[in-house]
Scaffold this active site. Structure first.
Site, PDB file in Angstrom:
ATOM      1  N   GLY A 102       0.764  -1.090  -0.126  1.00  0.00           N
ATOM      2  CA  GLY A 102       0.068  -0.077   0.027  1.00  0.00           C
ATOM      3  C   GLY A 102       0.851   1.286   0.060  1.00  0.00           C
ATOM      4  O   GLY A 102       2.187   1.066   0.078  1.00  0.00           O
ATOM      5  N   SER A 136      -0.714   1.509  11.376  1.00  0.00           N
ATOM      6  CA  SER A 136       0.368   2.597  11.614  1.00  0.00           C
ATOM      7  C   SER A 136      -0.106   3.336  13.097  1.00  0.00           C
ATOM      8  O   SER A 136      -1.184   3.387  13.060  1.00  0.00           O
ATOM      9  CB  SER A 136       0.459   3.232  10.281  1.00  0.00           C
ATOM     10  OG  SER A 136       1.103   4.466  10.559  1.00  0.00           O
ATOM     11  N   TYR A 153      -3.874   9.101   4.885  1.00  0.00           N
ATOM     12  CA  TYR A 153      -3.029   7.720   5.174  1.00  0.00           C
ATOM     13  C   TYR A 153      -3.745   6.977   6.443  1.00  0.00           C
ATOM     14  O   TYR A 153      -3.823   5.803   6.294  1.00  0.00           O
ATOM     15  CB  TYR A 153      -1.913   8.042   5.055  1.00  0.00           C
ATOM     16  CG  TYR A 153      -0.694   6.893   5.666  1.00  0.00           C
ATOM     17  CD1 TYR A 153      -0.716   5.682   4.915  1.00  0.00           C
ATOM     18  CD2 TYR A 153      -0.023   7.047   6.889  1.00  0.00           C
ATOM     19  CE1 TYR A 153       0.147   4.718   5.472  1.00  0.00           C
ATOM     20  CE2 TYR A 153       0.896   6.016   7.253  1.00  0.00           C
ATOM     21  CZ  TYR A 153       0.849   4.901   6.762  1.00  0.00           C
ATOM     22  OH  TYR A 153       1.662   3.936   7.106  1.00  0.00           O
TER      23      TYR A 153
HETATM   24  P1  NAI Z   1       7.000   1.049   1.257  1.00  0.00           P
HETATM   25  O1  NAI Z   1       6.393   2.033   0.693  1.00  0.00           O
HETATM   26  O2  NAI Z   1       8.514   0.992   1.277  1.00  0.00           O
HETATM   27  O3  NAI Z   1       6.555  -0.559   0.788  1.00  0.00           O
HETATM   28  C1  NAI Z   1       5.203  -0.530   0.475  1.00  0.00           C
HETATM   29  C2  NAI Z   1       5.134  -1.577  -0.979  1.00  0.00           C
HETATM   30  O4  NAI Z   1       3.710  -1.673  -1.348  1.00  0.00           O
HETATM   31  C3  NAI Z   1       5.876  -0.971  -2.027  1.00  0.00           C
HETATM   32  O5  NAI Z   1       6.910  -1.994  -2.844  1.00  0.00           O
HETATM   33  C4  NAI Z   1       4.874  -0.746  -3.214  1.00  0.00           C
HETATM   34  O6  NAI Z   1       5.383  -1.039  -4.580  1.00  0.00           O
HETATM   35  C5  NAI Z   1       3.675  -1.624  -2.784  1.00  0.00           C
HETATM   36  N1  NAI Z   1       2.666  -1.003  -3.089  1.00  0.00           N
HETATM   37  C6  NAI Z   1       1.955   0.083  -2.973  1.00  0.00           C
HETATM   38  N2  NAI Z   1       0.766   0.070  -3.755  1.00  0.00           N
HETATM   39  C7  NAI Z   1       0.369  -1.133  -3.986  1.00  0.00           C
HETATM   40  C8  NAI Z   1      -0.723  -1.721  -4.811  1.00  0.00           C
HETATM   41  N3  NAI Z   1      -1.697  -1.245  -5.162  1.00  0.00           N
HETATM   42  N4  NAI Z   1      -0.574  -3.221  -5.100  1.00  0.00           N
HETATM   43  C9  NAI Z   1       0.519  -3.808  -4.835  1.00  0.00           C
HETATM   44  N5  NAI Z   1       1.478  -3.204  -4.147  1.00  0.00           N
HETATM   45  C10 NAI Z   1       1.627  -1.977  -3.653  1.00  0.00           C
HETATM   46  O7  NAI Z   1       6.680   0.852   2.639  1.00  0.00           O
HETATM   47  P2  NAI Z   1       7.054   0.039   4.025  1.00  0.00           P
HETATM   48  O8  NAI Z   1       7.959   1.257   4.862  1.00  0.00           O
HETATM   49  O9  NAI Z   1       7.739  -0.913   3.610  1.00  0.00           O
HETATM   50  O10 NAI Z   1       5.776  -0.189   4.902  1.00  0.00           O
HETATM   51  C11 NAI Z   1       5.295  -1.310   4.625  1.00  0.00           C
HETATM   52  C12 NAI Z   1       3.988  -1.305   5.168  1.00  0.00           C
HETATM   53  O11 NAI Z   1       3.792  -1.005   6.649  1.00  0.00           O
HETATM   54  C13 NAI Z   1       2.924  -0.027   4.467  1.00  0.00           C
HETATM   55  O12 NAI Z   1       1.665  -0.541   4.768  1.00  0.00           O
HETATM   56  C14 NAI Z   1       2.985   1.114   5.739  1.00  0.00           C
HETATM   57  O13 NAI Z   1       1.930   1.643   5.517  1.00  0.00           O
HETATM   58  C15 NAI Z   1       3.152   0.287   7.214  1.00  0.00           C
HETATM   59  N6  NAI Z   1       3.934   0.899   8.002  1.00  0.00           N
HETATM   60  C16 NAI Z   1       5.470   1.059   7.713  1.00  0.00           C
HETATM   61  C17 NAI Z   1       5.939   1.963   9.006  1.00  0.00           C
HETATM   62  C18 NAI Z   1       7.402   1.976   8.634  1.00  0.00           C
HETATM   63  O14 NAI Z   1       8.097   2.464   9.572  1.00  0.00           O
HETATM   64  N7  NAI Z   1       8.107   1.516   7.654  1.00  0.00           N
HETATM   65  C19 NAI Z   1       5.397   2.436   9.935  1.00  0.00           C
HETATM   66  C20 NAI Z   1       3.854   2.087   9.993  1.00  0.00           C
HETATM   67  C21 NAI Z   1       3.415   1.479   8.960  1.00  0.00           C
HETATM   68  C1  15L Z   2       4.439   5.316   8.762  1.00  0.00           C
HETATM   69  O1  15L Z   2       3.319   4.826   8.988  1.00  0.00           O
HETATM   70  C2  15L Z   2       5.252   5.327   7.619  1.00  0.00           C
HETATM   71  O2  15L Z   2       4.830   4.133   6.716  1.00  0.00           O
HETATM   72  C3  15L Z   2       6.632   5.299   7.731  1.00  0.00           C
HETATM   73  O3  15L Z   2       7.478   5.600   6.636  1.00  0.00           O
HETATM   74  C4  15L Z   2       7.034   6.308   8.917  1.00  0.00           C
HETATM   75  O4  15L Z   2       6.662   7.375   8.376  1.00  0.00           O
HETATM   76  C5  15L Z   2       6.454   5.943  10.176  1.00  0.00           C
HETATM   77  O5  15L Z   2       4.950   5.907   9.926  1.00  0.00           O
HETATM   78  C6  15L Z   2       6.748   7.143  11.349  1.00  0.00           C
HETATM   79  O6  15L Z   2       5.777   7.474  11.781  1.00  0.00           O
HETATM   80  O7  15L Z   2       7.687   7.273  11.412  1.00  0.00           O
END
Ligand code: NAI
Ligand code: 15L
Length: 272
Positions: A73, A111, A141
């Protein structure tokens, strides 16, 4: 007899930051991962390249898996239309595929921004953010993560499809801001938490926060610990360096008074 621990997992969002980390960290726990992302994954030729809008592809992707870890997402603020398609309709499509194919559990990447307007605890630690408080999204979001949690509740109450919704803090190799000292989820603890969420029995729909055992923890980690999660890391080892560079959080700065930080005060695309 307790249900056997899940083994074959569909990992959506496998090309992303957390997905890339978990592709390395989850298999040692004994999982076989099936990968899905809208972006191709160069080093994983078997990965499924599909959009969450493609319901036929999702149905095929979930067929035969024991559980889904749903990371795919848009991972930050965007226009409502983009969030609607990827996070709201996309998560609905994923749950429909899981229902149709009889998948028994989803671990949903929610999140901290689902409750981004929750006030941070006082300096003495009084007033930890509870897990059962109201949704307080700070962005479209965050709103989509509230939707995902409520969708999970519906699919549990109506259909018995289990979910653990993990309100992830900041999951990166290292914390990069002073704010992250409180909500950092180390990648190793992230894998521990996903493993606990995949293996715990009778989760129904459980909501938990996702962070390491940080000294500056702002929230109640008890529902994560109740899954069997035992965090091993603490972001405080990065505190001296980050505070020297950026200074302490300032209680007079609105951005520093709520969980969502800059998400709550500087939405990138407002109005849409
Ligand atoms: P990211 O943006 O690096 O990875 C998300 C992946 O989802 C991407 O590879 C993208 O290509 C894929 N994607 C987006 N739209 C899509 C669609 N329509 N169909 C199929 N794939 C799709 O994000 P990250 O940091 O890896 O986060 C992963 C999940 O965890 C997300 O849902 C994010 O909201 C959640 N999250 C992440 C946090 C963090 O600190 N990294 C914090 C809170 C939540
Ligand atoms: C999230 O939900 C985002 O996916 C991540 O990229 C960070 O921004 C994280 O929250 C945050 O609050 O640091």
């Amino acid at each position: 007899m307790p249900a056997p621990a899940p083994r074959t997992i569909l990992l959506t969002g496998a090309a992303g930051k957390v997905g890339t980390l978990m592709r390395e960290l989850l298999p040692p726990y004994g999982y076989e991962l099936r990968l899905l992302d809208v972006s191709p994954i160069a080093d994983a030729p078997d990965a499924i390249t599909a959009d969450l809008a493609d319901r036929a592809a999702l149905r095929e992707a979930v067929r035969g898996v024991d559980a889904v870890v749903h990371l795919a997402g848009i991972s930050g603020e965007s226009s409502f239309d983009r969030i609607l398609r990827a996070n709201i309709e996309g998560t609905y499509n994923l749950y429909e595929a899981a229902r149709e194919e009889g998948v028994r559990r989803v671990v949903f990447a929610s999140s901290n921004h689902a409750v981004g307007f929750a006030p941070l605890p006082a300096a003495d630690g009084e007033g930890l953010i509870p897990v059962g408080g109201p949704h307080r999204p700070d962005t479209f979001y965050g709103l989509s993560k509230c939707f995902g949690e409520d969708l999970a509740q519906l699919y549990w109450d109506r259909l018995g499809l289990e979910t653990v919704s993990v309100r992830i803090g900041s999951c990166f190799p290292e914390p990069t801001t002073v704010r992250m000292l409180s909500i950092w989820l180390s990648p190793a603890d992230g894998a521990r938490l996903l493993h606990a969420a995949l293996g715990a029995e009778n989760v129904g729909h459980t909501v938990c926060y996702g962070s390491s055992a940080n000294t500056r923890l702002p929230w109640d980690l008890s529902t994560a610990r109740a899954l069997g999660y035992e965090p091993q890391d603490d972001a405080e080892v990065y505190a001296e360096k980050l505070i020297a560079e950026q200074g302490e959080q300032d209680p007079a700065n609105p951005e520093h008074t709520v969980l969502g930080g800059h998400f709550a005060t500087r939405p990138a695309t407002w109005p849409n």
